[in-house]
Scaffold this active site. Structure first.
Site, PDB file in Angstrom:
ATOM      1  CG  ASP A 124     -43.563  15.023   4.458  1.00 53.67           C
ATOM      2  OD1 ASP A 124     -42.759  14.155   3.956  1.00 53.67           O
ATOM      3  OD2 ASP A 124     -43.482  14.912   5.497  1.00 53.67           O
ATOM      4  CD  GLU A 166     -39.721  10.656   6.838  1.00 52.29           C
ATOM      5  OE1 GLU A 166     -39.457  10.110   7.960  1.00 52.29           O
ATOM      6  OE2 GLU A 166     -39.428  11.802   6.870  1.00 52.29           O
TER       7      GLU A 166
HETATM    8 NI    NI Z   1     -36.161  13.252   5.269  1.00 54.09          NI
END
Ligand code: NI
Length: 405
Positions: free
Chosen positions: A93, A151
């Site tokens: 991401d 994340e």
């Molecule tokens: Ni990172």
């Protein structure tokens, strides 16, 4: 999309094997293509499509749509039979940042940017998958490559684990890396035990009693109360936590008031808490509320308090860390390139995988001052030395060969 990016002139790292060095221009191309199309957590549709297309092209069995946009690829070695399963994890991401780099591969998505290097993590994982699939006779066991969404928040590791990515076949160990601009290219930061901190959050509303700025005796000044809370919270790290344990309490937001001569009836703060020692779980929530309650009570204010843990600390297993360290030592050129005491109070949801199975998360140095590739992570000019991509693949491949054999 056809890429017209110039390939890097050479990979200087002589310990990277020839087939990976030959693959490097393509790995760079994938990274740049992903960099152009950054997507936020759980919205990584184009990214997932790209990963899936590549895996399909190479004949790698994989499952898509796990925890929305996650993918798991499975590659079986053919050297001889083994039940061992090693997982490699990459996050995919991006961040809500407007890119300021003027590079041919700059972000084409307004207000979004791969400013943490997850584009590189994805490209390294793809490079590893490509190499392993073509050299299955060089290793035994099963390799699971986990492409994880979100994340940067709210966290894709937990839902992927809940969806069963560590099961069937059951994963014995997991490794992962973060490109790291706090370290120069040609170095690896790896250590046993805590590497990254637990992340917890809280919001607090101080409820006072508003009134005229010239008549404070008729009010309960929420700004005054909030200021004392902010001060008092710093005594937790200074006076309650064992000084051997590292911890941080940061109040990053404090909002109150509308006019200079009005006493604000409400003040709101938002904060983050970081620590390494898992034994401190629950401690901060209790101590912080005690302080808030005590300060409010002494001033006649009330409060609302919301506290929630976000990520656990990233804690590396000794055996797997030794494997990564020995492999990294072979790949980087000098022994000083291994940075043993590399820790950060930053957080990572790799921690949830490491709670389930032993493993190692490590930092791969990616800064290059001379090429102006040393801006910090999450900076609008963040970029990294792409030589690190080949190094990352070499380290992962050697871990696979060593772990399963
Ligand atoms: Ni990172």
């Amino acid at each position: 999309m056809v890429s017209t990016f110039p390939a890097p002139t050479s990979v200087k790292l002589s310990h990277v094997r020839l087939p990976i060095r030959s693959l490097h221009p393509q790995i760079v191309e994938w990274r740049r293509r992903i960099h152009q199309h950054p997507e936020l957590g759980f919205q990584e549709k184009l990214t997932a499509k790209f990963i899936s297309q590549k895996l399909q092209e190479w004949g790698i069995e994989h499952q898509t749509g796990i925890a929305e946009t996650g993918i798991v690829a499975v590659i079986e070695g053919s050297k001889f039979k083994s039940n061992k399963v090693l997982a490699i994890r990459a996050d995919i991401d991006a961040l809500p940042i407007q890119e300021l780099n003027e590079v041919p591969y700059r972000s084409q998505h307004e207000g979004l940017m791969h400013a943490c290097g997850h584009d590189g993590h994805t490209a390294i994982a793809l490079g590893t998958a490509h190499y392993l699939q073509q050299h299955r006779e060089h290793f035994v066991g099963t390799i699971k490559i986990i492409f994880q969404p979100a994340e940067e928040g709210p966290g894709g590791a937990k839902p992927m684990i809940e969806a069963g990515v560590l099961k069937n076949p059951d994963v014995d160990a997991i490794i992962g890396l973060h490109l790291w601009n706090n370290l120069p290219i040609g170095t690896v930061g790896v250590r046993t035990g805590p590497l990254m901190a637990a992340v917890e959050c809280f919001d607090c509303e101080v409820l006072g009693k508003g009134g005229h700025g010239a008549m404070p005796h008729q009010t309960v000044d929420s700004i005054l109360v909030a200021a004392q809370i902010v001060n008092a919270l710093q005594t937790i790290v200074a006076r309650n936590v064992n000084p051997i344990d590292s911890a941080v309490v940061t109040v990053g937001e404090l909002h109150a008031g509308t006019k200079r001569n009005v006493i604000a009836d409400t003040a709101r703060m938002s904060a983050t808490v970081r620590y390494f020692n898992p034994a401190l779980a629950g401690f901060f929530q209790q101590r912080i509320e005690e302080i808030i309650a005590g300060v409010c009570q002494s001033h006649g204010a009330k409060y609302n308090f919301k506290y929630w843990p976000l990520y656990a600390p990233v804690i590396n297993d000794a055996t797997i860390t030794e494997l990564v360290r020995s492999v990294a030592q072979e790949v980087i050129e000098t022994p000083v390139g291994i940075v043993p005491e590399c820790q950060t109070m930053g957080g990572e949801d790799m921690s949830f995988f490491l709670q389930e199975v032993p493993g190692c998360y490590f930092f791969l140095g990616s800064a290059n001052q001379a090429q102006n590739l040393a801006f910090p992570h999450h900076h609008p000019r963040f970029d990294f030395d792409e030589t690190a991509l080949a190094m990352g693949v070499e380290i992962f491949v050697r871990c696979v060969e060593k772990f399963c054999n």
